[in-house]
Structures are given as structure tokens and as C-alpha cells.
Motif scaffolding. Structure first.
Motif, PDB file in Angstrom:
ATOM      1  N   ASP A   1      -6.144   7.697  -9.788  1.00  0.00           N
ATOM      2  CA  ASP A   1      -6.236   6.267  -9.461  1.00  0.00           C
ATOM      3  C   ASP A   1      -4.880   5.624  -9.240  1.00  0.00           C
ATOM      4  O   ASP A   1      -4.794   4.428  -8.961  1.00  0.00           O
ATOM      5  N   GLN A   2      -3.782   6.385  -9.332  1.00  0.00           N
ATOM      6  CA  GLN A   2      -2.443   5.840  -9.172  1.00  0.00           C
ATOM      7  C   GLN A   2      -1.908   6.191  -7.780  1.00  0.00           C
ATOM      8  O   GLN A   2      -1.538   7.326  -7.525  1.00  0.00           O
ATOM      9  N   PRO A   3      -1.842   5.209  -6.875  1.00  0.00           N
ATOM     10  CA  PRO A   3      -1.360   5.498  -5.529  1.00  0.00           C
ATOM     11  C   PRO A   3       0.111   5.899  -5.528  1.00  0.00           C
ATOM     12  O   PRO A   3       0.909   5.301  -6.235  1.00  0.00           O
ATOM     13  N   ILE A   4       0.438   6.915  -4.721  1.00  0.00           N
ATOM     14  CA  ILE A   4       1.808   7.394  -4.611  1.00  0.00           C
ATOM     15  C   ILE A   4       1.974   7.963  -3.208  1.00  0.00           C
ATOM     16  O   ILE A   4       1.059   8.592  -2.684  1.00  0.00           O
ATOM     17  N   SER A   5       3.130   7.706  -2.610  1.00  0.00           N
ATOM     18  CA  SER A   5       3.380   8.261  -1.281  1.00  0.00           C
ATOM     19  C   SER A   5       4.791   8.807  -1.198  1.00  0.00           C
ATOM     20  O   SER A   5       5.742   8.172  -1.681  1.00  0.00           O
ATOM     21  N   LYS A   6       4.905   9.980  -0.596  1.00  0.00           N
ATOM     22  CA  LYS A   6       6.208  10.611  -0.398  1.00  0.00           C
ATOM     23  C   LYS A   6       6.898   9.908   0.760  1.00  0.00           C
ATOM     24  O   LYS A   6       6.285   9.635   1.785  1.00  0.00           O
ATOM     25  N   LEU A   7       8.168   9.594   0.579  1.00  0.00           N
ATOM     26  CA  LEU A   7       8.940   8.939   1.646  1.00  0.00           C
ATOM     27  C   LEU A   7       9.562   9.979   2.558  1.00  0.00           C
ATOM     28  O   LEU A   7       9.812  11.079   2.192  1.00  0.00           O
TER      29      LEU A   7
END
Length: 161
Positions: free
Chosen positions: A155-161
Motif C-alpha cells: 500500500d506504500q507507493p514508490i517509484s524509481k527515478l
């Protein structure tokens, strides 16, 4: 004779000012720590604040080989934070830079100043994703395989830059 080196993992994050630039500079500063050698760094990740407020965080994890004792490493990290304007007005306040000792070898350390493994690291996408990028088979002492903790953080959004 060189002192025994321990593999330590450092969590890096910030969400005030030029967070990306600050995280990148912190990685350069980690590479220059005495009695230490930067082995690997993860990609940078963008995450929403957890138990906090403010802008999204930029996070990463670094792997160090160090002969600094755990508290000496912590104090070196705190000096870097202060040089980047870190203030601690309240728990989980937005910050220019946060450097945490996540793991120090396979040691379990419980003290007033330092707790390793870092508390709640197994419950935070901003720690697990970059940590597993560096070492997909890593285990968290007292917890087990870090990979197994992923199901608890979907439920924790995370995105690689």
C-alpha cells in the motif's frame, strides 16, 4: 594492520529543498567517510511521506564496508546531516537530509542512541525497495529475508527515478 571491515547499509532520504541534489551529495559524502569504502548505492526513489507530512521524499540506500564502530558511524552520519541543515523539531518532521544506519553486519544493537536493525525498516517501502535492489537475498537480523517483507508494504507507493 587494517581493522576488520563490516558491511553496513545506510538509508538516505530527504524532502526539503533540493532533495535529489542533497541525496546525491550525501552519497558523495558517504564515499569519503574515514575508514570506510562505498561499495554500492541503489537508484533514487520517490516516495510519499510515511507517518509524516510535506513533499515527497527522495530515498536511496548505500552499502559501505567500514571499520568504524557502530556509534562512530552514527555520529559521522549525524555530522553530515547537520552540515545539510538537518533539524529535529519533532518526531518524523520533514527534513533536508536523513541518514540512518539500517544494518551493521549481522549485529543486533539495542541502545538509547542506536538501534540496529533500524526499527520499522521491514515495514517501509522506501527502505526495502532500494535495499533489495542492492542485495536481493539480504536478511534482516531478527526478522528474516527482506524479500518476504514486501507483501506487507504493497500500500506504500514508490517509484524509481
Amino acid at each position: 594492520m587494517q581493522a576488520q571491515q563490516t558491511i553496513a547499509y545506510i538509508g538516505i532520504g530527504g524532502n526539503l529543498g533540493d532533495a535529489r541534489g542533497t541525496v546525491e551529495e550525501a552519497i558523495r559524502r558517504l564515499a569519503a567517510l574515514p575508514q570506510s569504502h562505498l561499495l554500492r548505492t541503489s537508484s533514487l526513489y520517490r516516495t510519499a511521506p510515511v507517518d509524516s507530512s510535506g513533499d515527497d521524499y527522495i530515498n536511496a540506500v548505500a552499502q559501505l564496508a567500514t571499520s568504524l564502530a557502530p556509534l562512530d558511524l552514527l555520529h559521522a552520519l549525524q555530522r553530515i546531516e547537520l552540515e545539510h541543515g538537518r533539524e529535529r523539531p519533532y518526531r518524523n518532521a520533514p527534513r533536508t537530509l536523513d541518514l540512518d544506519v539500517l544494518l551493521y553486519g549481522d549485529r543486533i544493537i539495542g541502545g538509547d542512541e542506536l538501534t540496529v536493525p533500524h526499527p520499522r525498516m521491514a515495514q517501509r517501502a522506501f527502505v526495502l525497495a532500494p535495499l533489495l535492489e542492492i542485495d536481493p537475498a539480504i536478511a534482516i537480523p531478527g526478522v528474516g529475508a527482506a524479500q518476504a517483507c514486501l507483501s506487507g508494504i504493497t500500500d506504500q507507493p514508490i517509484s524509481k527515478l
